[in-house]
Structures are given as structure tokens and as C-alpha cells.
Design a protein around this motif. Structure first.
Motif, PDB file in Angstrom:
ATOM      1  N   MET A  59       1.709   1.058  10.957  1.00  0.00           N
ATOM      2  CA  MET A  59       0.957   0.560   9.806  1.00  0.00           C
ATOM      3  C   MET A  59      -0.183   1.502   9.440  1.00  0.00           C
ATOM      4  SD  MET A  59       1.005  -3.404  11.087  1.00  0.00           S
ATOM      5  CE  MET A  59      -0.285  -4.072  10.048  1.00  0.00           C
ATOM      6  N   VAL A  60      -0.915   1.980  10.439  1.00  0.00           N
ATOM      7  CA  VAL A  60      -2.009   2.920  10.182  1.00  0.00           C
ATOM      8  C   VAL A  60      -1.471   4.198   9.563  1.00  0.00           C
ATOM      9  CG1 VAL A  60      -3.753   4.385  11.261  1.00  0.00           C
ATOM     10  CG2 VAL A  60      -3.532   2.006  11.961  1.00  0.00           C
ATOM     11  N   GLU A  61      -0.372   4.692  10.079  1.00  0.00           N
ATOM     12  CA  GLU A  61       0.226   5.918   9.549  1.00  0.00           C
ATOM     13  C   GLU A  61       0.650   5.740   8.098  1.00  0.00           C
ATOM     14  OE1 GLU A  61       3.342   6.615  12.328  1.00  0.00           O
ATOM     15  OE2 GLU A  61       2.032   7.574  13.821  1.00  0.00           O
ATOM     16  N   ALA A  62       1.242   4.584   7.773  1.00  0.00           N
ATOM     17  CA  ALA A  62       1.669   4.312   6.391  1.00  0.00           C
ATOM     18  C   ALA A  62       0.462   4.234   5.460  1.00  0.00           C
ATOM     19  CB  ALA A  62       2.472   3.016   6.343  1.00  0.00           C
ATOM     20  N   ILE A  63      -0.610   3.614   5.921  1.00  0.00           N
ATOM     21  CA  ILE A  63      -1.822   3.492   5.108  1.00  0.00           C
ATOM     22  C   ILE A  63      -2.419   4.873   4.826  1.00  0.00           C
ATOM     23  CG2 ILE A  63      -4.216   2.671   5.179  1.00  0.00           C
ATOM     24  CD1 ILE A  63      -3.010   0.214   6.796  1.00  0.00           C
ATOM     25  N   LYS A  64      -2.425   5.723   5.842  1.00  0.00           N
ATOM     26  CA  LYS A  64      -2.951   7.082   5.657  1.00  0.00           C
ATOM     27  C   LYS A  64      -2.083   7.873   4.690  1.00  0.00           C
ATOM     28  CE  LYS A  64      -5.312   7.554  10.114  1.00  0.00           C
ATOM     29  NZ  LYS A  64      -5.304   8.244  11.434  1.00  0.00           N
ATOM     30  N   ARG A  65      -0.769   7.774   4.845  1.00  0.00           N
ATOM     31  CA  ARG A  65       0.148   8.491   3.942  1.00  0.00           C
ATOM     32  C   ARG A  65      -0.026   8.018   2.508  1.00  0.00           C
ATOM     33  NH1 ARG A  65       4.035   7.351   7.876  1.00  0.00           N
ATOM     34  NH2 ARG A  65       4.945   5.763   6.500  1.00  0.00           N
ATOM     35  N   VAL A 121       2.585  -4.795   4.788  1.00  0.00           N
ATOM     36  CA  VAL A 121       1.542  -3.759   4.785  1.00  0.00           C
ATOM     37  C   VAL A 121       2.152  -2.394   4.531  1.00  0.00           C
ATOM     38  CG1 VAL A 121      -0.117  -2.523   6.234  1.00  0.00           C
ATOM     39  CG2 VAL A 121      -0.086  -5.024   6.243  1.00  0.00           C
ATOM     40  N   VAL A 122       3.231  -2.085   5.224  1.00  0.00           N
ATOM     41  CA  VAL A 122       3.867  -0.773   5.078  1.00  0.00           C
ATOM     42  C   VAL A 122       4.422  -0.587   3.681  1.00  0.00           C
ATOM     43  CG1 VAL A 122       5.805   0.651   5.836  1.00  0.00           C
ATOM     44  CG2 VAL A 122       4.359  -0.493   7.530  1.00  0.00           C
ATOM     45  N   ILE A 123       5.088  -1.613   3.148  1.00  0.00           N
ATOM     46  CA  ILE A 123       5.663  -1.502   1.795  1.00  0.00           C
ATOM     47  C   ILE A 123       4.564  -1.311   0.761  1.00  0.00           C
ATOM     48  CG2 ILE A 123       6.922  -2.735  -0.013  1.00  0.00           C
ATOM     49  CD1 ILE A 123       8.550  -4.083   2.215  1.00  0.00           C
ATOM     50  N   ALA A 124       3.494  -2.086   0.881  1.00  0.00           N
ATOM     51  CA  ALA A 124       2.381  -1.951  -0.071  1.00  0.00           C
ATOM     52  C   ALA A 124       1.798  -0.544  -0.008  1.00  0.00           C
ATOM     53  CB  ALA A 124       1.300  -2.983   0.243  1.00  0.00           C
ATOM     54  N   ALA A 125       1.563  -0.034   1.192  1.00  0.00           N
ATOM     55  CA  ALA A 125       0.982   1.300   1.346  1.00  0.00           C
ATOM     56  C   ALA A 125       1.889   2.366   0.741  1.00  0.00           C
ATOM     57  CB  ALA A 125       0.727   1.587   2.823  1.00  0.00           C
ATOM     58  N   GLU A 126       3.180   2.231   0.966  1.00  0.00           N
ATOM     59  CA  GLU A 126       4.135   3.202   0.424  1.00  0.00           C
ATOM     60  C   GLU A 126       4.151   3.195  -1.094  1.00  0.00           C
ATOM     61  OE1 GLU A 126       7.717   2.034   2.383  1.00  0.00           O
ATOM     62  OE2 GLU A 126       7.363   3.343   4.122  1.00  0.00           O
ATOM     63  N   PHE A 129       8.540 -11.466  -0.526  1.00  0.00           N
ATOM     64  CA  PHE A 129       7.535 -10.511  -0.992  1.00  0.00           C
ATOM     65  C   PHE A 129       8.160  -9.218  -1.490  1.00  0.00           C
ATOM     66  CE2 PHE A 129       7.704  -9.846   3.657  1.00  0.00           C
ATOM     67  CZ  PHE A 129       7.979  -8.489   3.727  1.00  0.00           C
ATOM     68  N   GLY A 130       9.342  -8.890  -0.983  1.00  0.00           N
ATOM     69  CA  GLY A 130      10.030  -7.688  -1.464  1.00  0.00           C
ATOM     70  C   GLY A 130      10.323  -7.779  -2.950  1.00  0.00           C
ATOM     71  N   LYS A 131      10.720  -8.955  -3.404  1.00  0.00           N
ATOM     72  CA  LYS A 131      11.005  -9.173  -4.825  1.00  0.00           C
ATOM     73  C   LYS A 131       9.725  -9.063  -5.647  1.00  0.00           C
ATOM     74  CE  LYS A 131      14.453 -10.205  -6.214  1.00  0.00           C
ATOM     75  NZ  LYS A 131      15.581  -9.395  -6.773  1.00  0.00           N
ATOM     76  N   MET A 132       8.610  -9.556  -5.107  1.00  0.00           N
ATOM     77  CA  MET A 132       7.337  -9.440  -5.809  1.00  0.00           C
ATOM     78  C   MET A 132       6.968  -7.970  -6.010  1.00  0.00           C
ATOM     79  SD  MET A 132       3.508 -10.800  -4.725  1.00  0.00           S
ATOM     80  CE  MET A 132       3.344  -9.541  -3.426  1.00  0.00           C
ATOM     81  N   PHE A 133       7.138  -7.174  -4.972  1.00  0.00           N
ATOM     82  CA  PHE A 133       6.825  -5.750  -5.086  1.00  0.00           C
ATOM     83  C   PHE A 133       7.729  -5.061  -6.115  1.00  0.00           C
ATOM     84  CE2 PHE A 133       4.959  -6.016  -0.652  1.00  0.00           C
ATOM     85  CZ  PHE A 133       3.669  -5.705  -1.055  1.00  0.00           C
ATOM     86  N   VAL A 183      -2.898  -6.129  -2.615  1.00  0.00           N
ATOM     87  CA  VAL A 183      -2.165  -7.263  -2.067  1.00  0.00           C
ATOM     88  C   VAL A 183      -2.926  -7.804  -0.863  1.00  0.00           C
ATOM     89  CG1 VAL A 183      -0.732  -5.888  -0.496  1.00  0.00           C
ATOM     90  CG2 VAL A 183       0.122  -8.078  -1.344  1.00  0.00           C
ATOM     91  N   ILE A 184      -2.854  -9.128  -0.683  1.00  0.00           N
ATOM     92  CA  ILE A 184      -3.437  -9.787   0.483  1.00  0.00           C
ATOM     93  C   ILE A 184      -2.296 -10.298   1.347  1.00  0.00           C
ATOM     94  CG2 ILE A 184      -4.841 -11.711   1.293  1.00  0.00           C
ATOM     95  CD1 ILE A 184      -6.346 -11.533  -1.394  1.00  0.00           C
ATOM     96  N   VAL A 185      -2.278  -9.885   2.610  1.00  0.00           N
ATOM     97  CA  VAL A 185      -1.231 -10.303   3.542  1.00  0.00           C
ATOM     98  C   VAL A 185      -1.789 -11.436   4.397  1.00  0.00           C
ATOM     99  CG1 VAL A 185       0.319  -9.598   5.396  1.00  0.00           C
ATOM    100  CG2 VAL A 185      -0.244  -7.986   3.551  1.00  0.00           C
TER     101      VAL A 185
END
Length: 333
Positions: A105-111, A79-84, A54-58, A66-68
Motif C-alpha cells: 500500500m505504501v509503495e502504491a501511494i508513493k508511485r 487503497v491500491v486502486i485509488a493510488a494507481e 467499489f471497483g465499479k465506483m472507480f 476516497v475514504i476507505v
């Protein structure tokens, strides 16, 4: 068109890909799967780009969402990579099987300021939608107690899931039941006590719980009881048996998803799975309706009805119930 990436092309990933195709407002832009044979088949089926990582896809794709759909314990990194990257996320339940990871994960989504829907699909399951409307209308009065039984046949941990050793009936099943209780009551859960049994699956070389029973206390001095096992015989009429009892001051509700109104008698007697039956070629299942609602969240800038805070709370409760089993004591949530 909203460009989706899907991480994990098992049964769930394919349901989501089919739903996106029918949405009219989104498209499958890329998929990932560690199984190269599966990846090739689904790349052709959905006419899309594919990656084993998935890293290559991003790195390669410009995605809106994205759907995990990875195994329960592998949600954090995508989740964290997508949010970032500012990409909206729909992630399967449980949000995470690790409390520290869930918090990150919640923190990354908020950021990232992205929308996140956690896949508590029963919030879109028509019997429970009807139950929620009845509760919200006040027909039952205040909810006094809830009792839930959600079991799977032994097919699930021994054949369907390749990773059941890394999960439990708590993470895989009780996460559904407990989320429904929080959704229906909308009252803060404060403590939990639970017990668990390890026998049958351990004897088969799968070191996880056969069954778990839990009692959750809420801040309004009410309680809910939950039981789940995944060692029912494969001869059961359906793969799962889900019953839910909601008792209020003025009335009660009884939900039985095992009885789906149609029975078939041929070489054996079985129940026909009717919830989610396609109508006029359209997907109607709870997972599909959930994803369609998420697409609308993105289109119209609205908030998902099951967000990251709901996911974090669920992880806290299920984590606490496992700790209660291990220590034999009530755990604060």
C-alpha cells in the motif's frame, strides 16, 4: 469542489459523509456498500450515486479523493486502486492488519504521488492535542515512560462489529494507543513483548483475544506499556474506557477520556459523552476534524500529520506484538 467517494457506509462512513456536507469545499460524489438496503437509504440521504462494489465506483466516477471505511482487514485493494488512479486516500486505522499488504500500500501511494491520511483520529482529539502541545513545549522534559489503558465493552466484539473474529484488541484498540505513543515521543520504537488471553470470547464462539498487554521499547532506552481488552460489561458508563499516563523527567500528564465531565442519573447512572458534541449544528468530533484537515491537505497541497509511513510503522508494531504473544519472545520492530 473536491469530489469524494466513500467505501463503506456504516457509522463511520456516515460521519464522514455528514462532515463533507458541512465542509463547504467538498461533496460526496459516490458511495459504496455491500448491503443493498443500506446503500439505497444512504444514496437518498446524501443524494449521491451508489454502488455495491467499489471497483465499479472507480470505473464510473471521476473522483478527487476516497475514504476507505471498510473493516480493518479489507483496506488494501481500495487503497491500491485509488493510488494507481491518482486519487487521494483517507483510510481508517489500522492501516492494514497484514505487514506485506501494508508495504504494498505504501509503495502504491508513493508511485501514485497521492496524499494519504491514516485515520489515527486521536491526533485530533482535544485532550490529546493538549497533551501533545504540553509535551512539545517541554513542560515535562524528556518523556521517561507512557502507560495506556484502552478498553471496550463486550458490546463491541459481539454486537457492534460483525467481523471481530477477524480482528483483535491489538488491531482495533492498541493501534490507537501505540500511535499516540509514537506521536507524543517522536522516537523510534525498536522492540516489543506482549501477552494475550483468550477465554471469554472463545466461549462465545468468537475465536479472538479478550485482552492484550504489551511493552514497547524505544531507541532512547525508554519504555511504554499498553493494555487493551474488549470484554468490559455493557453496564459500563461509556462504551470505552481510555486512560493515558505520560511521565517525564520534570512532570507528568494524566488523560482520562472516561470522565467527560457530565454525569446523568435517571434509571441508571451514566456518563454523558461530551467530546465531539455538536456546537451550533457543527460537527466537532475527532473523526470530523481529522477529515476536515485532510480536505485542507488536498486544497493547499500540505502533508497529512498521520501519513502512510505512520500507518506502516503502526502495522509493524502491532504485527510484532501478535508474534510475541504467539512465540512468547521479544520481537524486534
Amino acid at each position: 469542489m473536491i469530489k469524494f467517494g466513500i467505501i463503506g457506509m456504516g457509522t463511520r462512513g456516515q460521519i464522514y459523509a455528514d462532515t463533507i456536507k458541512q465542509s463547504g469545499t467538498a461533496e460526496v460524489a459516490a458511495i459504496t456498500d455491500i448491503n443493498e438496503e443500506s446503500l439505497e437509504v444512504n444514496m437518498e440521504k446524501y443524494n449521491t450515486n451508489g454502488y455495491t462494489k467499489f471497483g465499479k465506483m472507480f470505473e464510473k466516477e471521476k473522483l478527487d479523493a476516497v475514504i476507505v471505511a471498510t473493516p480493518d482487514f479489507l483496506h488494501k485493494d481500495p487503497v491500491v486502486i485509488a493510488a494507481e488512479k491518482g486519487i487521494h486516500v483517507m483510510v481508517e486505522k489500522p492501516f492494514s492488519t497484514d505487514l506485506k499488504e501494508a508495504t504494498e500500500m505504501v509503495e502504491a501511494i508513493k508511485r501514485g504521488g497521492v496524499k494519504c491520511l491514516v485515520g489515527f483520529e486521536n491526533r485530533w482529539n482535544s485532550p490529546f492535542v493538549a497533551a501533545k502541545e504540553t509535551v512539545d513545549n517541554g513542560d515535562l522534559g524528556e518523556i521517561v515512560t507512557l502507560n495506556s489503558r484502552l478498553n471496550d465493552t463486550i458490546y463491541v466484539p459481539t454486537k457492534m462489529l460483525k467481523w471481530s473474529l477477524n480482528s483483535t484488541p491489538g488491531w482495533f484498540l492498541l493501534s490507537h494507543s501505540i500511535d499516540l505513543a509514537c506521536w507524543l515521543k517522536n522516537v523510534k520504537p525498536i522492540r516489543v513483548f506482549s501477552v494475550g488471553t483468550r477465554k471469554k470470547l472463545v466461549s462465545m464462539g468468537i475465536d479472538t483475544y479478550d485482552s492484550i498487554q504489551a511493552t514497547v521499547a524505544f531507541s532512547d532506552n525508554t519504555h511504554a506499556t499498553f493494555t487493551s481488552s474488549w470484554i468490559l460489561p455493557e453496564t459500563m458508563p461509556l462504551l470505552y474506557d481510555f486512560k493515558y499516563e505520560i511521565i517525564g523527567e520534570n512532570g507528568s500528564l494524566y488523560v482520562d477520556l472516561h470522565d467527560q465531565m457530565v454525569k446523568k442519573a435517571t434509571g441508571r447512572f451514566e456518563h454523558v459523552h461530551t467530546l465531539g458534541t455538536q456546537i451550533n449544528g457543527k460537527l466537532t468530533s475527532a473523526p470530523s476534524q481529522m477529515l476536515l484537515s485532510f480536505i485542507d491537505n488536498i486544497r493547499y497541497g500540505t502533508d497529512p500529520i498521520a501519513g502512510p509511513e505512520d500507518g506502516l510503522l503502526n502495522t509493524k508494531i502491532v504485527n510484532a506484538l501478535h508474534k510475541s504473544i504467539e512465540e512468547g519472545e521479544i520481537q524486534e520492530i
